[in-house]
Design a protein around this motif. Structure first.
Motif, short mmCIF file in Angstrom:
data_model
loop_
_atom_site.label_atom_id
_atom_site.label_comp_id
_atom_site.label_asym_id
_atom_site.label_seq_id
_atom_site.Cartn_x
_atom_site.Cartn_y
_atom_site.Cartn_z
N MET A 87 -9.64 -14.74 -8.44
CA MET A 87 -8.95 -13.64 -9.12
C MET A 87 -9.54 -12.29 -8.72
O MET A 87 -8.80 -11.32 -8.49
CB MET A 87 -9.03 -13.83 -10.64
N ARG A 88 -10.86 -12.24 -8.59
CA ARG A 88 -11.51 -11.00 -8.15
C ARG A 88 -11.12 -10.66 -6.72
O ARG A 88 -10.84 -9.50 -6.39
CB ARG A 88 -13.03 -11.14 -8.26
N ASP A 89 -11.11 -11.67 -5.85
CA ASP A 89 -10.73 -11.45 -4.45
C ASP A 89 -9.31 -10.93 -4.35
O ASP A 89 -9.02 -10.00 -3.58
CB ASP A 89 -10.86 -12.76 -3.66
N VAL A 90 -8.40 -11.54 -5.10
CA VAL A 90 -6.98 -11.14 -5.05
C VAL A 90 -6.83 -9.70 -5.51
O VAL A 90 -6.14 -8.89 -4.87
CB VAL A 90 -6.13 -12.09 -5.93
N ASP A 91 -7.48 -9.35 -6.62
CA ASP A 91 -7.39 -7.98 -7.11
C ASP A 91 -7.93 -6.99 -6.08
O ASP A 91 -7.31 -5.95 -5.80
CB ASP A 91 -8.16 -7.85 -8.43
N GLU A 92 -9.06 -7.35 -5.47
CA GLU A 92 -9.68 -6.46 -4.49
C GLU A 92 -8.78 -6.26 -3.27
O GLU A 92 -8.59 -5.13 -2.79
CB GLU A 92 -11.03 -7.06 -4.06
N LYS A 93 -8.21 -7.35 -2.76
CA LYS A 93 -7.39 -7.26 -1.55
C LYS A 93 -6.06 -6.54 -1.82
O LYS A 93 -5.56 -5.81 -0.97
CB LYS A 93 -7.15 -8.66 -0.98
N VAL A 94 -5.48 -6.78 -3.01
CA VAL A 94 -4.25 -6.07 -3.36
C VAL A 94 -4.53 -4.58 -3.51
O VAL A 94 -3.75 -3.73 -3.06
CB VAL A 94 -3.64 -6.65 -4.66
N TYR A 95 -5.67 -4.24 -4.12
CA TYR A 95 -5.99 -2.82 -4.30
C TYR A 95 -6.23 -2.15 -2.95
O TYR A 95 -5.82 -1.00 -2.74
CB TYR A 95 -7.22 -2.67 -5.19
N GLU A 96 -6.89 -2.86 -2.04
CA GLU A 96 -7.15 -2.30 -0.70
C GLU A 96 -5.86 -1.90 -0.01
O GLU A 96 -5.78 -0.87 0.66
CB GLU A 96 -7.90 -3.32 0.16
#
Length: 307
Positions: free
Chosen positions: A282-291
């Motif tokens: 979930m953290r990875d997904v949020d980070e990559k979407v935000y990027e």
């Protein structure tokens, strides 16, 4: 007297167990042991159990069917009260010469089952809930919705308790239902029962819509794998699933936790996923979407316990 002994006196020994794995009580099939799992048979025994926890300063949490929930791998220190086993009584009353159906149901009632019963009786307004795996209490707390319908369209009032066990009735307006939120959430209230009203409709048309929505869910959602439902809330102006897909994350895995390759809005347990893997994903997904899109994804799944 120990806490377990006191809970046994309140709820019956058959309704209280220690070191119960929460993976057996969540739709994610993930979660370590709760110190105590208790299944109250009445509202009054639930309230008495809450007051006991408060007096002993023991943490507690209330679950229904365990959907929309991620419990840490090290479990939960305190008491989990599970209400869907017993607090699920339903009363139905036709009014206005059968033009309206008044329903009062316990918070532990399974939402999808109740929706099917209302629809089969020829009353409209609850078709959207077909297939939603949670309980009525959880559905009210988060104003659950799907396919253009949501709980605030059918609720009249809810009987609630606060964290000290004080009970009162809240009207629809007092519940302050919004997108995936309510006063029940913000004030950590506890839904005990819910009153709803439905309008008479064409039973064939209603059941046809129920069938259509059920088919849509089967085609579009990864029902073949354990999950907690939609993982992230819908960001304003966007759809979480589309953002995740457009970020190239469909099928992205951390161990046995995976972004569904059928619907990117779901994280699924492919076998032996841990809570730690799900939370990292979930953290990875949020980070990559935000990027890529400068949009943060807020979890819809609730995380409790020790990770």
């Amino acid at each position: 007297m120990t806490l377990v002994e006191e809970l046994n006196n309140i709820m019956g020994q058959e309704n209280v167990c220690e070191k119960e794995l929460m993976k057996n009580h969540t739709t994610f099939r993930i979660g370590g042991p709760a110190d105590i799992l208790a299944c109250p048979e009445t509202d009054s025994s639930l309230i008495e159990g809450i007051r006991l926890c408060q007096s002993r300063k023991v943490p507690f949490y209330i679950i229904g069917n365990g959907s929309n929930l991620l419990v840490g791998d090290r479990g939960f220190r305190g008491v989990i009260f599970k209400i869907c086993k017993n607090l699920n009584a339903v009363t139905m009353e036709e009014r206005d010469a059968g033009e309206k159906l008044y329903v009062k149901a316990g918070a532990g009632c399974m939402l999808a089952k109740l929706a099917k019963e209302v629809s089969a009786a020829g009353y409209t307004g609850f078709e959207f809930a077909t297939g939603i795996p949670g309980t009525l209490g959880g559905a009210v707390a988060m104003n659950a919705g799907a396919y253009g319908g949501e709980m605030r369209q059918i609720i009249q009032s809810a009987r609630i308790a606060d964290q000290e066990g004080n009970i009162r009735e809240l009207s629809l307006d007092e519940l302050e239902l919004g997108y995936r939120k309510s006063r029940i959430q913000t004030e950590q209230l506890i839904a005990l029962s819910v009153s709803m009203e439905f309008q008479k409709g064409d039973v064939k048309a209603i059941l046809r819509k129920v069938d259509e929505l059920s088919q849509q869910r089967k085609e579009k959602q990864p029902l073949e794998y354990p999950s907690a439902g939609s993982t992230f809330k819908r960001p304003e102006g966007y759809f979480a699933g589309k953002l995740i897909q457009d970020a190239g994350l469909k099928g992205y895995r951390v161990g046995d936790a995976m972004v569904s390759d059928k619907h990117s809005g779901f994280v699924v347990n492919m076998g032996e996923a841990t809570a730690g893997q799900v939370r990292q994903l979930m953290r990875d997904v949020d980070e990559k979407v935000y990027e890529q899109f400068h949009v943060h994804l807020e979890p819809e799944v609730r995380c409790i316990g020790e990770f």
